[in-house]
Each structure stands twice: as structure tokens, then as C-alpha cells.
Design a protein around this motif. Structure first.
Motif, PDB file in Angstrom:
ATOM      1  N   TYR A  47       0.834  -1.193   0.000  1.00 37.89           N
ATOM      2  CA  TYR A  47       0.000   0.000   0.000  1.00 37.89           C
ATOM      3  C   TYR A  47       0.875   1.251   0.000  1.00 37.89           C
ATOM      4  CZ  TYR A  47      -3.844  -3.146   1.191  1.00 37.89           C
ATOM      5  OH  TYR A  47      -4.780  -4.146   1.168  1.00 37.89           O
ATOM      6  N   LYS A  48       0.258   2.371  -0.248  1.00 38.13           N
ATOM      7  CA  LYS A  48       0.961   3.654  -0.222  1.00 38.13           C
ATOM      8  C   LYS A  48       1.677   3.824   1.116  1.00 38.13           C
ATOM      9  CE  LYS A  48       0.091   8.537  -1.197  1.00 38.13           C
ATOM     10  NZ  LYS A  48      -0.935   9.558  -1.444  1.00 38.13           N
ATOM     11  N   ASN A  49       2.921   4.289   1.065  1.00 40.15           N
ATOM     12  CA  ASN A  49       3.778   4.518   2.232  1.00 40.15           C
ATOM     13  C   ASN A  49       4.359   3.252   2.845  1.00 40.15           C
ATOM     14  OD1 ASN A  49       3.621   7.388   2.296  1.00 40.15           O
ATOM     15  ND2 ASN A  49       1.573   7.238   3.213  1.00 40.15           N
ATOM     16  N   ASN A  92      17.525  -1.208   8.853  1.00 41.19           N
ATOM     17  CA  ASN A  92      17.116  -0.614  10.126  1.00 41.19           C
ATOM     18  C   ASN A  92      16.671   0.833   9.969  1.00 41.19           C
ATOM     19  OD1 ASN A  92      17.226  -2.663  12.014  1.00 41.19           O
ATOM     20  ND2 ASN A  92      19.387  -2.357  12.468  1.00 41.19           N
ATOM     21  N   ASN A  93      17.265   1.527   9.000  1.00 43.99           N
ATOM     22  CA  ASN A  93      16.987   2.956   8.841  1.00 43.99           C
ATOM     23  C   ASN A  93      15.869   3.274   7.853  1.00 43.99           C
ATOM     24  OD1 ASN A  93      18.946   3.717  10.671  1.00 43.99           O
ATOM     25  ND2 ASN A  93      20.536   3.914   9.132  1.00 43.99           N
ATOM     26  N   THR A  94      15.362   2.259   7.122  1.00 42.69           N
ATOM     27  CA  THR A  94      14.401   2.581   6.057  1.00 42.69           C
ATOM     28  C   THR A  94      13.074   1.835   6.120  1.00 42.69           C
ATOM     29  OG1 THR A  94      15.483   0.949   4.613  1.00 42.69           O
ATOM     30  CG2 THR A  94      16.174   3.246   4.369  1.00 42.69           C
ATOM     31  N   VAL A  95      13.055   0.577   6.549  1.00 41.36           N
ATOM     32  CA  VAL A  95      11.840  -0.226   6.375  1.00 41.36           C
ATOM     33  C   VAL A  95      11.068  -0.389   7.678  1.00 41.36           C
ATOM     34  CG1 VAL A  95      12.934  -1.489   4.486  1.00 41.36           C
ATOM     35  CG2 VAL A  95      12.873  -2.519   6.770  1.00 41.36           C
ATOM     36  N   SER A  96       9.765  -0.637   7.522  1.00 46.45           N
ATOM     37  CA  SER A  96       8.902  -0.900   8.676  1.00 46.45           C
ATOM     38  C   SER A  96       8.337  -2.316   8.639  1.00 46.45           C
ATOM     39  CB  SER A  96       7.748   0.109   8.713  1.00 46.45           C
ATOM     40  OG  SER A  96       7.049   0.093   7.484  1.00 46.45           O
ATOM     41  N   GLN A  97       8.687  -3.073   7.571  1.00 49.00           N
ATOM     42  CA  GLN A  97       8.287  -4.472   7.463  1.00 49.00           C
ATOM     43  C   GLN A  97       9.411  -5.272   6.811  1.00 49.00           C
ATOM     44  OE1 GLN A  97       4.367  -3.525   5.370  1.00 49.00           O
ATOM     45  NE2 GLN A  97       3.888  -5.493   6.296  1.00 49.00           N
ATOM     46  N   ILE A  98       9.541  -6.515   7.246  1.00 46.41           N
ATOM     47  CA  ILE A  98      10.482  -7.444   6.625  1.00 46.41           C
ATOM     48  C   ILE A  98       9.690  -8.614   6.057  1.00 46.41           C
ATOM     49  CG2 ILE A  98      12.358  -9.087   7.021  1.00 46.41           C
ATOM     50  CD1 ILE A  98      13.411  -6.307   7.192  1.00 46.41           C
ATOM     51  N   PHE A  99       9.921  -8.902   4.767  1.00 47.95           N
ATOM     52  CA  PHE A  99       9.396 -10.119   4.149  1.00 47.95           C
ATOM     53  C   PHE A  99      10.570 -11.082   4.017  1.00 47.95           C
ATOM     54  CE2 PHE A  99       5.636  -8.193   1.513  1.00 47.95           C
ATOM     55  CZ  PHE A  99       5.055  -7.743   2.697  1.00 47.95           C
ATOM     56  N   ASN A 112       9.166   9.626 -11.798  1.00 47.16           N
ATOM     57  CA  ASN A 112       8.148   9.906 -10.771  1.00 47.16           C
ATOM     58  C   ASN A 112       7.347   8.644 -10.410  1.00 47.16           C
ATOM     59  OD1 ASN A 112       8.638  12.731 -10.490  1.00 47.16           O
ATOM     60  ND2 ASN A 112       7.636  13.032 -12.470  1.00 47.16           N
ATOM     61  N   PRO A 113       8.018   7.582  -9.960  1.00 45.19           N
ATOM     62  CA  PRO A 113       7.318   6.313  -9.720  1.00 45.19           C
ATOM     63  C   PRO A 113       6.422   6.364  -8.484  1.00 45.19           C
ATOM     64  CG  PRO A 113       9.577   6.152  -8.983  1.00 45.19           C
ATOM     65  CD  PRO A 113       9.449   7.494  -9.639  1.00 45.19           C
ATOM     66  N   ASP A 114       5.380   5.529  -8.503  1.00 46.43           N
ATOM     67  CA  ASP A 114       4.542   5.323  -7.320  1.00 46.43           C
ATOM     68  C   ASP A 114       5.097   4.193  -6.460  1.00 46.43           C
ATOM     69  OD1 ASP A 114       2.305   7.165  -8.075  1.00 46.43           O
ATOM     70  OD2 ASP A 114       2.217   5.810  -9.797  1.00 46.43           O
ATOM     71  N   ILE A 115       5.827   3.277  -7.119  1.00 49.77           N
ATOM     72  CA  ILE A 115       6.457   2.158  -6.411  1.00 49.77           C
ATOM     73  C   ILE A 115       7.926   2.112  -6.806  1.00 49.77           C
ATOM     74  CG2 ILE A 115       6.419  -0.323  -5.938  1.00 49.77           C
ATOM     75  CD1 ILE A 115       3.614  -0.399  -7.146  1.00 49.77           C
ATOM     76  N   PHE A 158      15.599   9.848   1.596  1.00 51.11           N
ATOM     77  CA  PHE A 158      14.652   9.916   0.487  1.00 51.11           C
ATOM     78  C   PHE A 158      13.575   8.834   0.636  1.00 51.11           C
ATOM     79  CE2 PHE A 158      13.197   8.336  -3.621  1.00 51.11           C
ATOM     80  CZ  PHE A 158      12.656   9.494  -4.168  1.00 51.11           C
ATOM     81  N   ILE A 159      13.995   7.606   0.941  1.00 50.94           N
ATOM     82  CA  ILE A 159      13.046   6.495   1.065  1.00 50.94           C
ATOM     83  C   ILE A 159      12.085   6.743   2.223  1.00 50.94           C
ATOM     84  CG2 ILE A 159      12.877   4.050   1.747  1.00 50.94           C
ATOM     85  CD1 ILE A 159      15.360   3.558  -0.001  1.00 50.94           C
ATOM     86  N   LYS A 160      12.594   7.238   3.332  1.00 52.88           N
ATOM     87  CA  LYS A 160      11.722   7.492   4.489  1.00 52.88           C
ATOM     88  C   LYS A 160      10.660   8.542   4.171  1.00 52.88           C
ATOM     89  CE  LYS A 160      15.252   7.844   7.347  1.00 52.88           C
ATOM     90  NZ  LYS A 160      16.098   8.032   8.550  1.00 52.88           N
ATOM     91  N   ASN A 161      11.004   9.515   3.321  1.00 54.79           N
ATOM     92  CA  ASN A 161      10.067  10.593   2.993  1.00 54.79           C
ATOM     93  C   ASN A 161       9.255  10.320   1.723  1.00 54.79           C
ATOM     94  OD1 ASN A 161      10.851  12.264   5.185  1.00 54.79           O
ATOM     95  ND2 ASN A 161      12.689  12.847   4.075  1.00 54.79           N
ATOM     96  N   PHE A 162       9.566   9.223   1.027  1.00 57.39           N
ATOM     97  CA  PHE A 162       8.883   8.879  -0.214  1.00 57.39           C
ATOM     98  C   PHE A 162       7.427   8.506   0.082  1.00 57.39           C
ATOM     99  CE2 PHE A 162       7.951   5.709  -3.649  1.00 57.39           C
ATOM    100  CZ  PHE A 162       8.039   6.589  -4.716  1.00 57.39           C
ATOM    101  N   LYS A 163       6.498   9.072  -0.666  1.00 52.32           N
ATOM    102  CA  LYS A 163       5.069   8.891  -0.369  1.00 52.32           C
ATOM    103  C   LYS A 163       4.478   7.621  -0.976  1.00 52.32           C
ATOM    104  CE  LYS A 163       5.029  12.731   1.886  1.00 52.32           C
ATOM    105  NZ  LYS A 163       5.053  12.656   3.362  1.00 52.32           N
TER     106      LYS A 163
END
Length: 559
Positions: A26-28, A176-183, A133-136, A157-162
Motif C-alpha cells: 500500500y501507499k507509504n 534498520n533505517n528505512t523499512v517498517s516491514q520485513i518479508f 516519478n514512480p509510485d512504487i 529519500f526512502i523514508k520521505n517517499f510517499k
């Protein structure tokens, strides 16, 4: 919802890589995809980006996507040869020049792609993505070859990417500095974990311990029931043999019925597979035992220019048993410097290599490998000892018939392991390594790190892997376009010294402090993964204290 993967499966030959994989982005969403080399991570990204056909399932993308491949330096993009050719007519040339400047490629718009370093190519591809200007954002090992400042910019940039970000990487700092989920891709399917890499690691460890405990309890219970069933059956036989009267026969049948009930209970138990426990592996680099002088390689007034100066007037002595890290920004010629030392590229100046020096060279471009040959045949060019070859490959986590695969059929990380195996088979007293940990999965990184730590020859290496540098380097050589600075200490000493030298610049001081905190965070994460339970609470408290300090510094830098 920007991306939906539903029941995707993929086999290559008779090997099933992916089976009924499903997930949504999903977005964000900021997601890191991890897993061992060769398990199918890059294949999954290529399926999402329509570069590889899936066998079954569906991929639905809502919006524009941008894809950063991992093997930028193996081949140039066939659609362009010059830097400025990446700009489409629909894209702003002004924005392109602005991004070149932001990524410190100012003035590179007319340079041929082939003259760019690995890090500069990665920057250029990131610019190419941003112009779309990608969405993903779909990124395969984005931090490989990037200098620290660019990695930090990319993290922010990744943290602020919408939009959504889907990243394959083995860089623990970056996750550790960029993601909120690990697959995690394992056993052909994906398991989702909340949090960054450290939280995944701790969750995974607890999960593994729980599975091992449940299996142990299952085995003990099964043995207990089997023992009880045998006991009742033996008792039934004794009653049956003691007498032929109705009472004894009735008692025998009753006891036998209990035994059958227990056997039925055993059959109805949920069967648990024995959990996989990786073997402790230990590999060693072969060491040339001949006596050597104190200095194995000398360089005097080394310089190299193309259309611009890469480095100039570098003089050094490489002593035996010394482990030296070469660092510097992208484009200063670190890889060129190593190639010049071993004679693969002509550079100005004088180089002396001791006759007693036996050099093993690892190239980030893997130019020593024959992609049309099998793993085994590549290594037989170095040694005819097939038993030794098989042992080394097994230690590097190759399994079964993998050794008969041609290198074209391997993942890039697996190719890196084959290149390392070549060096392991050689007798050396000097190792020259160009980005040795790029594309390696974390278990293999740890195996290589341990082997290099025990190597008692000289090591001269280029790396952007902060954890690896901190663990390995006894001395830091920093290369810039202006020259060469030697720091006679490890990475923490280098950071402290740089910080002291730049006390007049508060922003640089904050960046150096950020470096040190990241080193500390890595150390704490490592200790959490291996400490006893009673120490974990204190270490986790320290972990969050460091994270908070890092957050405060980053907020100050972004003001």
C-alpha cells in the motif's frame, strides 16, 4: 493498494523457486525482502517488473513503477551509452541536471557510461528512477557501491517517499533505517514480519527457539506414549499367557485395548518436522608459508586521470599481516587504484611488489569467472582436489547438485561466493579485495568475515560496508581527488579523527557522530542476537537510546 501479488509460482528447470506467493503493498509501505543467495529474491522482482514470466498467479500494479537492478556494472543499459541519454523527451532536463548535482555527478552529463564507477552507475540509475516519478520503487541491492553520504541521502529519500518501496538488500544498517516491514523468502514462500531488521532478527530468533522447544516436547511426548503402548501390550501378552480362563482373557483384551488407544492417539498427533539447525562452518584462506619481508607492496606517486583527475601522488607501503580499508567517495578511483596495483590497469607512478608476495584478487566485476562453465569446473582451474573444492563450497552454503550448475544460472550472490572459493583455494599472503561483501547474504557474510579475521596475511580492501570495515580494518586509507590520507587505526579511530579535524563545521560533526552511533547500533544489534536472556533488556534499552540520539541528529541535519 499499489501492488497485489496473488498465488505466484515459478520454477527454473526442475527446481521450484516460488510457490503460491501472495502479498499486497500500500501507499507509504516500506518493505525489505531478505533471504539466502539463490533463493529467488531477484526472480520475484523480475516477475513483478515483467522481465521474467511467472508459471502461475497474478501481478497487479496500480501506478508507475521504477526498478533498480543489482548488476549495473556487468553490462551497460543497451538503450543508452552516454549519461545524458537517460533523459526521455517527456522528462525535465533541468531536473536531471539538478539530480546530477545532488548526487555529486555535476558535469557528468556528457561522460560515457562505461567510464563511471560502480557507485556512480548506481547513482545514475537512481536518478533515472526519480525522473520517472514512480509510485512504487523496486530496488535490488541499492546500497552496493554507494558511498556513505549517498546512502544517507537515499535513506532519507526512502523514508520521505510517499509511495511504496520494495527493497532487496543484505545491508543491515540500511534496513534498520528505512523499512517498517520485513518479508523473508524461505522454503519457496514469504513470511511477513513487522518492524525493521533488528526486530525481525529478534522475532526470528524467538520463533526458532519456540519451534525447537515444541519439537523437543513433541518428540518426548511421542516417546512417552510409545513406551506406554509397549508396556500395555506386553502386559496384555502376559495375562494372555498366564491362563486360559475367561477372567484372564478379559483382562488381557482390556489392556490390549488401552494399548491400541494409545497407538491411535500417537497416529492422530500433529506431526512436527525437525527444525533445520545450520551447521557451524569454519573455512580458512590457504596461507603461503614462505618467509616474506616486512613490506610486500610499495607505491610511489601513483596517479590516474581520464577526463578528470581520479587520484594523484599516492604513496604507500603495505606491510605483512596488515588489514587496510580504502575508503572515499564514489568516482575517486578506488577500484582503479586496486587494479593499478596488480597491473590490470596502467597508472602513473612506481609500484614495487615483493617477489615473495603471493596475491589473491577479488574483483567486484567477477572478471575472473567463466560464466559458461559450471561451478566445479571454474574451481578446478585453480585446484584438482575435488574433495577440498566440495568442502569449501559446502561451507559457503552450496548444496547438492548446485556445483554442476553453470554460472549463468546462479544468482549474483552465488557468483560472488564462487569467486571467493577461488581465492580460498589459492595459497596467498596478500589479499586485494574490491567490495568483497556486496550481494552476499548475511549468513555468508559472517562466514567470510570470520575467515578474513583469522587470515594472517596482508589484506587491502575497498568496501562501503560499514559493519565489515569496523570489524576488519586495522588501518584506514582515505582517497580523494586531491590525494591520500592514512589513519593508523581502525574505523572508530578514523571517525574520531575526522570529527576532531572538522570541529569548526557543526554539520560535519553531526554526520561523524551519526557514523559512530551507527557503529554502536550495529554492535548492540549483534550482541542482542547472541546474548543471554538476562542481558537482553539492558541491551534493548541501549538500542532505543542510540536510535533516539540518531533521530535527533538527523532532525537537526534536515532543518
Amino acid at each position: 493498494m499499489l501492488l497485489e501479488i496473488k498465488n505466484v509460482s515459478k520454477s527454473i528447470g526442475d527446481r521450484e523457486l516460488l510457490k503460491d506467493i501472495s502479498f499486497k503493498l500500500y501507499k507509504n509501505d516500506k518493505v525489505g525482502l531478505i533471504g539466502k543467495n539463490g533463493i529467488g529474491k531477484t526472480t520475484l522482482l523480475k516477475i513483478i517488473t515483467s522481465q521474467t514470466e511467472k508459471d502461475s498467479g497474478s501481478v497487479k500494479i496500480n501506478g508507475r513503477w521504477g526498478y533498480l537492478p543489482q548488476n549495473l556494472f556487468l553490462r551497460n543499459d543497451k538503450n543508452f551509452e552516454c549519461v545524458n541519454q537517460i533523459v526521455n523527451k517527456s522528462e525535465s532536463y533541468g531536473k536531471f541536471l539538478e539530480l546530477l548535482k545532488k548526487f555529486e555527478l555535476n558535469g557528468a552529463e556528457n561522460r560515457p557510461i562505461e567510464t563511471l564507477s560502480g557507485g556512480e552507475k548506481t547513482k545514475l540509475y537512481i536518478i533515472k528512477l526519480l525522473l520517472q516519478n514512480p509510485d512504487i520503487l523496486i530496488m535490488d541491492e541499492p546500497t552496493n557501491h554507494l558511498d556513505y553520504e549517498t546512502i544517507q541521502w537515499l535513506e532519507n529519500f526512502i523514508k520521505n517517499f510517499k509511495g511504496a518501496v520494495f527493497i532487496v538488500t543484505h545491508d543491515r544498517y540500511f534496513l534498520n533505517n528505512t523499512v517498517s516491514q520485513i518479508f523473508e523468502l524461505e522454503n519457496k514462500t514469504i513470511k511477513e514480519y513487522s518492524g525493521n531488521y533488528t526486530f525481525y532478527y529478534n522475532q526470528k530468533k524467538e520463533e526458532t527457539e519456540r519451534i525447537k522447544l515444541e519439537y523437543h516436547q513433541y518428540i518426548n511426548k511421542r516417546k512417552e506414549l510409545e513406551k506406554a503402548a509397549r508396556k500395555h501390550m506386553e502386559k496384555s501378552k502376559r495375562y494372555n499367557n498366564m491362563s486360559q480362563n475367561d477372567f484372564q482373557r478379559h483382562k488381557s483384551a482390556k489392556v490390549a485395548k488401552r494399548s491400541k488407544a494409545i497407538i491411535s492417539r500417537i497416529k492422530n498427533m500433529e506431526e512436527k518436522e525437525k527444525p533445520f539447525v545450520p551447521k557451524n562452518v569454519n573455512i580458512k584462506f590457504k596461507r603461503d608459508e614462505e618467509k616474506t619481508g616486512d613490506i610486500l607492496i610499495k607505491g610511489r606517486k601513483l596517479s590516474k586521470s581520464y577526463d578528470k583527475v581520479l587520484f594523484k601522488d599516492i604513496s604507500f607501503d603495505l606491510y605483512k599481516n596488515k588489514k587496510v580499508a580504502i575508503i572515499g567517495k564514489n568516482g575517486v578511483g578506488k577500484s582503479t587504484f586496486l587494479k593499478g596495483i596488480i597491473g590490470k590497469i596502467k597508472i602513473d607512478g612506481e609500484i614495487y611488489i615483493s617477489p615473495s608476495a603471493k596475491i589473491g584478487y577479488f574483483s567486484q566485476e567477477l572478471e575472473n569467472l567463466d560464466m559458461d562453465m559450471t561451478v566445479l569446473d571454474n574451481l578446478k582451474r585453480i585446484s584438482f582436489d575435488e574433495s577440498s573444492i566440495r568442502n569449501i563450497l559446502g561451507s559457503l552454503l552450496f548444496k547438492g547438485d548446485d556445483i554442476y550448475k553453470k554460472l549463468w544460472d546462479l544468482s549474483y550472490g552465488e557468483k560472488v561466493k564462487v569467486s571467493f572459493a577461488e581465492i580460498l583455494l589459492e595459497k596467498t599472503n596478500v589479499l586485494i579485495l574490491d567490495e568483497p561483501t556486496n550481494f552476499l547474504d548475511i549468513p555468508t557474510k559472517e562466514i567470510i568475515e570470520d575467515a578474513l579475521s583469522e587470515y594472517d596475511g596482508a589484506i587491502l580492501f575497498v568496501s562501503h560496508d560499514r559493519y565489515f570495515i569496523n570489524k576488519m580494518a586495522q588501518e584506514i586509507w582515505e582517497i580523494s581527488n586531491e590525494g591520500f590520507t592514512k589513519y593508523e587505526g581502525g574505523y572508530n579511530y578514523y571517525i574520531d579523527k575526522k570529527s576532531w579535524l572538522n570541529t569548526s563545521n557543526s554539520d560535519i560533526n553531526k554526520k561523524e557522530e551519526l557514523f559512530k552511533l551507527e557503529m554502536e547500533l550495529s554492535y548492540i544489534s549483534f550482541k542482542i542476537s547472541s546474548c543471554k536472556e538476562e542481558k537482553k533488556t539492558e541491551l534493548e534499552r541501549k538500542y532505543f537510546d542510540v536510535v533516539k540520539k540518531m533521530k535527533d541528529i538527523k532532525e537537526d541535519l534536515n532543518k
